[in-house]
Design a protein around this motif. Structure first.
Motif, PDB file in Angstrom:
ATOM      1  N   ASN A 238       0.752  -1.191  -0.018  1.00 28.85           N
ATOM      2  CA  ASN A 238      -0.170  -0.044  -0.122  1.00 28.85           C
ATOM      3  C   ASN A 238       0.795   1.353  -0.080  1.00 28.85           C
ATOM      4  O   ASN A 238       0.562   2.306  -0.647  1.00 28.85           O
ATOM      5  CB  ASN A 238      -0.874  -0.036   1.077  1.00 28.85           C
ATOM      6  N   GLY A 239       1.822   1.195   0.826  1.00 32.31           N
ATOM      7  CA  GLY A 239       2.726   2.488   0.969  1.00 32.31           C
ATOM      8  C   GLY A 239       3.445   2.576  -0.427  1.00 32.31           C
ATOM      9  O   GLY A 239       3.361   3.966  -0.789  1.00 32.31           O
ATOM     10  N   SER A 240       3.804   1.639  -1.246  1.00 34.41           N
ATOM     11  CA  SER A 240       4.603   1.980  -2.365  1.00 34.41           C
ATOM     12  C   SER A 240       3.403   2.367  -3.439  1.00 34.41           C
ATOM     13  O   SER A 240       4.025   3.459  -4.113  1.00 34.41           O
ATOM     14  CB  SER A 240       5.034   0.810  -3.158  1.00 34.41           C
ATOM     15  N   ARG A 241       2.253   1.854  -3.611  1.00 33.85           N
ATOM     16  CA  ARG A 241       1.092   2.370  -4.314  1.00 33.85           C
ATOM     17  C   ARG A 241       0.652   4.012  -4.087  1.00 33.85           C
ATOM     18  O   ARG A 241       0.828   4.687  -4.969  1.00 33.85           O
ATOM     19  CB  ARG A 241       0.137   1.368  -4.188  1.00 33.85           C
ATOM     20  N   ASN A 242       0.754   4.195  -2.659  1.00 33.93           N
ATOM     21  CA  ASN A 242       0.388   5.312  -2.452  1.00 33.93           C
ATOM     22  C   ASN A 242       1.624   6.442  -2.869  1.00 33.93           C
ATOM     23  O   ASN A 242       1.220   7.819  -3.329  1.00 33.93           O
ATOM     24  CB  ASN A 242       0.238   5.611  -1.074  1.00 33.93           C
ATOM     25  N   TYR A 243       2.993   6.130  -2.593  1.00 36.55           N
ATOM     26  CA  TYR A 243       3.957   6.664  -3.023  1.00 36.55           C
ATOM     27  C   TYR A 243       3.722   7.189  -4.641  1.00 36.55           C
ATOM     28  O   TYR A 243       4.053   8.279  -4.834  1.00 36.55           O
ATOM     29  CB  TYR A 243       5.035   6.006  -2.827  1.00 36.55           C
ATOM     30  N   GLU A 244       3.592   6.101  -5.575  1.00 41.23           N
ATOM     31  CA  GLU A 244       3.553   6.509  -6.905  1.00 41.23           C
ATOM     32  C   GLU A 244       2.106   7.393  -7.132  1.00 41.23           C
ATOM     33  O   GLU A 244       2.432   8.300  -8.087  1.00 41.23           O
ATOM     34  CB  GLU A 244       3.204   5.030  -7.716  1.00 41.23           C
ATOM     35  N   ARG A 245       1.024   7.121  -6.323  1.00 44.87           N
ATOM     36  CA  ARG A 245      -0.042   7.942  -6.465  1.00 44.87           C
ATOM     37  C   ARG A 245       0.302   9.471  -6.272  1.00 44.87           C
ATOM     38  O   ARG A 245       0.060  10.288  -6.885  1.00 44.87           O
ATOM     39  CB  ARG A 245      -1.095   7.896  -5.453  1.00 44.87           C
ATOM     40  N   GLY A 246       1.233   9.667  -5.417  1.00 42.72           N
ATOM     41  CA  GLY A 246       1.949  11.005  -4.964  1.00 42.72           C
ATOM     42  C   GLY A 246       2.396  11.676  -5.889  1.00 42.72           C
ATOM     43  O   GLY A 246       2.356  12.826  -6.373  1.00 42.72           O
ATOM     44  N   LEU A 247       3.466  10.715  -6.607  1.00 46.61           N
ATOM     45  CA  LEU A 247       4.374  11.395  -8.008  1.00 46.61           C
ATOM     46  C   LEU A 247       3.290  11.695  -9.037  1.00 46.61           C
ATOM     47  O   LEU A 247       3.540  12.733  -9.823  1.00 46.61           O
ATOM     48  CB  LEU A 247       5.275  10.190  -8.288  1.00 46.61           C
ATOM     49  N   CYS A 266       9.607  20.575  -2.087  1.00 50.69           N
ATOM     50  CA  CYS A 266      10.096  20.066  -1.033  1.00 50.69           C
ATOM     51  C   CYS A 266       9.230  18.767  -0.231  1.00 50.69           C
ATOM     52  O   CYS A 266       9.941  17.704   0.114  1.00 50.69           O
ATOM     53  CB  CYS A 266      10.305  20.933   0.429  1.00 50.69           C
ATOM     54  N   THR A 267       8.098  18.756  -0.637  1.00 50.48           N
ATOM     55  CA  THR A 267       7.085  17.357  -0.261  1.00 50.48           C
ATOM     56  C   THR A 267       7.691  16.381  -0.992  1.00 50.48           C
ATOM     57  O   THR A 267       7.894  15.284  -0.499  1.00 50.48           O
ATOM     58  CB  THR A 267       5.670  17.838  -0.569  1.00 50.48           C
ATOM     59  N   VAL A 268       7.858  16.656  -2.301  1.00 52.90           N
ATOM     60  CA  VAL A 268       8.228  15.595  -3.251  1.00 52.90           C
ATOM     61  C   VAL A 268       9.764  15.127  -3.067  1.00 52.90           C
ATOM     62  O   VAL A 268      10.077  13.909  -2.800  1.00 52.90           O
ATOM     63  CB  VAL A 268       8.213  15.958  -4.749  1.00 52.90           C
ATOM     64  N   VAL A 269      10.448  15.866  -2.753  1.00 54.52           N
ATOM     65  CA  VAL A 269      11.926  15.817  -2.506  1.00 54.52           C
ATOM     66  C   VAL A 269      12.087  14.955  -1.213  1.00 54.52           C
ATOM     67  O   VAL A 269      12.649  13.853  -1.304  1.00 54.52           O
ATOM     68  CB  VAL A 269      12.687  17.133  -2.456  1.00 54.52           C
ATOM     69  N   GLY A 270      11.412  15.553  -0.254  1.00 52.16           N
ATOM     70  CA  GLY A 270      11.450  14.703   0.944  1.00 52.16           C
ATOM     71  C   GLY A 270      11.092  13.158   0.994  1.00 52.16           C
ATOM     72  O   GLY A 270      11.730  12.353   1.405  1.00 52.16           O
ATOM     73  N   ALA A 271       9.842  12.955   0.141  1.00 49.95           N
ATOM     74  CA  ALA A 271       9.396  11.544   0.082  1.00 49.95           C
ATOM     75  C   ALA A 271      10.563  10.843  -0.726  1.00 49.95           C
ATOM     76  O   ALA A 271      10.653   9.716  -0.221  1.00 49.95           O
ATOM     77  CB  ALA A 271       8.257  11.653  -0.695  1.00 49.95           C
ATOM     78  N   LEU A 272      11.066  11.615  -1.905  1.00 51.78           N
ATOM     79  CA  LEU A 272      12.096  10.675  -2.539  1.00 51.78           C
ATOM     80  C   LEU A 272      13.283  10.360  -1.700  1.00 51.78           C
ATOM     81  O   LEU A 272      13.937   9.236  -2.039  1.00 51.78           O
ATOM     82  CB  LEU A 272      12.677  11.436  -3.718  1.00 51.78           C
ATOM     83  N   VAL A 273      13.586  11.456  -0.997  1.00 49.88           N
ATOM     84  CA  VAL A 273      14.866  11.077  -0.082  1.00 49.88           C
ATOM     85  C   VAL A 273      14.659   9.899   0.822  1.00 49.88           C
ATOM     86  O   VAL A 273      15.487   9.054   1.139  1.00 49.88           O
ATOM     87  CB  VAL A 273      15.393  12.497   0.709  1.00 49.88           C
ATOM     88  N   ARG A 274      13.490   9.920   1.568  1.00 53.09           N
ATOM     89  CA  ARG A 274      13.081   8.849   2.410  1.00 53.09           C
ATOM     90  C   ARG A 274      13.006   7.546   1.776  1.00 53.09           C
ATOM     91  O   ARG A 274      13.482   6.252   2.485  1.00 53.09           O
ATOM     92  CB  ARG A 274      11.678   9.043   3.111  1.00 53.09           C
ATOM     93  N   ARG A 275      12.753   7.436   0.383  1.00 56.16           N
ATOM     94  CA  ARG A 275      12.514   6.239  -0.313  1.00 56.16           C
ATOM     95  C   ARG A 275      14.105   5.872  -0.736  1.00 56.16           C
ATOM     96  O   ARG A 275      14.155   4.811  -1.263  1.00 56.16           O
ATOM     97  CB  ARG A 275      11.592   6.292  -1.494  1.00 56.16           C
ATOM     98  N   GLY A 276      15.112   6.725  -0.993  1.00 55.14           N
ATOM     99  CA  GLY A 276      16.271   6.253  -1.271  1.00 55.14           C
ATOM    100  C   GLY A 276      16.642   6.645  -2.542  1.00 55.14           C
ATOM    101  O   GLY A 276      17.515   6.349  -3.270  1.00 55.14           O
ATOM    102  N   ARG A 277      15.494   7.301  -3.323  1.00 53.45           N
ATOM    103  CA  ARG A 277      15.594   7.558  -4.559  1.00 53.45           C
ATOM    104  C   ARG A 277      16.295   9.025  -4.801  1.00 53.45           C
ATOM    105  O   ARG A 277      15.750  10.304  -4.982  1.00 53.45           O
ATOM    106  CB  ARG A 277      14.433   7.593  -5.369  1.00 53.45           C
ATOM    107  N   ILE A 278      17.646   9.059  -4.477  1.00 50.59           N
ATOM    108  CA  ILE A 278      18.380  10.429  -4.424  1.00 50.59           C
ATOM    109  C   ILE A 278      18.679  11.081  -5.584  1.00 50.59           C
ATOM    110  O   ILE A 278      18.469  12.411  -5.506  1.00 50.59           O
ATOM    111  CB  ILE A 278      19.750  10.064  -3.739  1.00 50.59           C
ATOM    112  N   GLU A 279      18.977  10.142  -6.764  1.00 49.81           N
ATOM    113  CA  GLU A 279      19.031  11.125  -8.130  1.00 49.81           C
ATOM    114  C   GLU A 279      17.705  11.859  -8.534  1.00 49.81           C
ATOM    115  O   GLU A 279      17.788  12.949  -8.924  1.00 49.81           O
ATOM    116  CB  GLU A 279      19.450   9.944  -9.069  1.00 49.81           C
ATOM    117  N   GLU A 280      16.396  11.208  -8.452  1.00 53.47           N
ATOM    118  CA  GLU A 280      15.407  11.717  -8.560  1.00 53.47           C
ATOM    119  C   GLU A 280      15.176  12.969  -7.808  1.00 53.47           C
ATOM    120  O   GLU A 280      14.758  14.279  -8.404  1.00 53.47           O
ATOM    121  CB  GLU A 280      14.282  10.846  -8.364  1.00 53.47           C
ATOM    122  N   ALA A 281      15.269  12.828  -6.489  1.00 60.05           N
ATOM    123  CA  ALA A 281      15.086  13.879  -5.704  1.00 60.05           C
ATOM    124  C   ALA A 281      16.110  15.196  -6.143  1.00 60.05           C
ATOM    125  O   ALA A 281      15.758  16.302  -5.828  1.00 60.05           O
ATOM    126  CB  ALA A 281      15.402  13.561  -4.226  1.00 60.05           C
TER     127      ALA A 281
END
Length: 467
Positions: A238-247, A266-281
């Motif tokens: 569910n968390g992964s699906r919600n994350y994709e929804r956010g994007l 900052c909301t998007v960047v913060g979420a990407l950082v928490r997920r470990g997707r540093i390049e996208e952030a």
């Protein structure tokens, strides 16, 4: 005609001074006006009452009413609405009711805004039943009709007081009566649903908003997006699906040409950082800077967190210098992010020095930063130093204990971990279930099954006594 224009000019001058918080000059303008034969009216004094309410205090504002009466001017509903609103801002429900009752005694009939403000005051004070009673008064009074603001206050107040289901039922009931909600009402309900964790329902309302002909605005999208990224665990399905929804929501905002502020990025960047997707952030942060969006303290904190996760400490310190040049002061989040980044980069000495610097600068106790350093010391194999720091700090929370217990277990020091675990529970503090399990499993695997059994009984007893 000349007198009317002069009084209007007088009111404009007073409003300007009040807006600039120069109340003494506003008072002087009234005195000069009277001296010149330009008499103040009820608007003059209402402007003054509102300014005193906002910038001085309720008692100072209320004292203006006596001067109004001396000047032969009677307070009106706007006067009392300002006083009720001032009491509401401070959650002074008794004072709000006093002003409301005084209106009746003065023969001034309250308008719908008087009831709206009182209803809001009850909600702010955590009394939703009384607020609902005020709402019914508005409905039942023949001379008043509820406004869209009335419904928005009700829906928002119910959500904030844990009555989200009631807010949704009210929304549906109003629709059945022919009420056509505007974008503000939809946003209020979506925000309430999101804060209650009802993302599915919020998405349904968003779809309904689209179908109604009203276009979602930046507030709608940002609220939903933030809720999507607030998922407890990005690793779960569910968390992964919600994350994709956010994007997806963020992409939809971009496609519709909405102007972004730093908060959305900052909301998007913060979420990407928490997920470990540093390049996208990093890419999103570059987009933000290319668009020329002014960086505030939240933006800088997000960037510092990003650079720390990348291990780019040189860029991090450059940002700190840039903040200082712009006159922005680091807050506790800035220091904590930096200390956490230094710990993750393995630079524990620098993290400890920065923690000492915080104490020297009088930034106050920052327990989150201390927890980061303790965990960093443990992971660096310096568990004795971590224990020493743990014993010296006066303020500890469940994360401090949990981190120390888990790291002691990783080091194979199960007996020390069990004593620390019990002292935490006996002190009335909770501790992570994973920490309790680590101690019990560690004792059993080390051959101390009897001690593990005794510890389990003591844990149960401590939990019973706690509750």
């Amino acid at each position: 005609m000349f007198c009317t224009l002069s009084t209007r000019l007088l009111n404009i001058c007073i409003a300007s001074f009040c807006k600039a918080r120069q109340l003494q000059k506003a008072e002087a303008v009234i005195i000069d006006g009277i001296r010149l034969g330009v008499l103040p009216d009820v608007v003059t004094y209402n402007t003054l009452v509102d300014a005193y309410c906002r910038f001085v205090g309720i008692d100072a504002a209320y004292s203006v009413l006596h001067r109004m009466r001396e000047a032969g001017i009677s307070p009106d509903v706007i006067t009392y609405n300002s006083l009720i609103a001032a009491a509401t801002r401070k959650c002074l429900i008794t004072r709000s009711l006093e002003f409301f009752n005084e209106m009746f005694q003065m023969g001034i009939p309250p308008d719908v805004w008087s009831y709206n403000i009182l209803m809001h005051c009850f909600f702010k004070s955590g009394q939703p039943e009384e607020a609902y009673g005020v709402f019914l008064d508005i409905i039942n009074l023949s001379n008043l009709s509820p406004s869209p603001a009335t419904f928005n206050i009700m829906i928002n107040g119910l959500c904030k007081n844990g009555c989200t289901h009631g807010a949704l039922k009210l929304f549906r009931y109003l629709q059945s009566l022919g009420f056509v909600p505007h974008i503000v009402t939809y946003n209020v309900l979506i925000n309430g649903l999101c804060k209650s964790g009802w993302l599915g329902k919020a998405m349904e309302i968003l779809e309904e908003l689209r179908e109604s002909g009203n276009m979602p605005n930046a507030v709608t999208y940002t609220t939903i997006m933030k809720c999507c990224f607030r998922s407890r665990s990005f690793r779960s399905r569910n968390g992964s699906r919600n994350y994709e929804r956010g994007l997806e929501i963020f992409s939809e905002m971009k496609s519709k040409g909405y102007t972004f502020d730093a908060f959305a990025y900052c909301t998007v960047v913060g979420a990407l950082v928490r997920r470990g997707r540093i390049e996208e952030a990093s890419d999103y942060m570059k987009q933000m800077m290319r668009k020329g969006i002014a960086l505030d303290i939240v933006s800088y904190n997000t960037l510092i967190n990003l650079y720390c996760r990348e291990g780019n400490l040189e860029a991090t310190y450059k940002l700190l210098d840039e903040m200082e040049e712009r006159g922005l002061e680091c807050d506790k989040y800035t220091h904590t992010i930096l200390i956490d980044g230094l710990c993750k980069a393995g630079n524990i000495e620098a993290a400890c020095r920065h923690l000492e610097y915080m104490n020297m600068m009088g930034s106050g106790s920052n327990l989150v930063a201390i927890n980061c350093v303790i965990d960093g010391l443990c992971k660096a194999g310096e568990i004795d130093k971590a224990m020493k720091m743990f014993k010296t700090i006066k303020l500890k929370d469940s994360f401090t204990y949990s981190s120390m217990v888990l790291n002691l277990c990783r080091a194979g020091r199960f007996h020390t971990a069990s004593k620390l675990l019990l002292s935490c529970l006996r002190g009335g503090m909770g501790i992570l279930r994973s920490a309790r399990k680590a101690v019990l499993d560690g004792l059993r695997s080390s051959g101390f099954t009897g001690e593990a059994r005794k510890l389990k009984s003591k844990i149960r007893l401590a939990q019973i006594l706690r509750y």
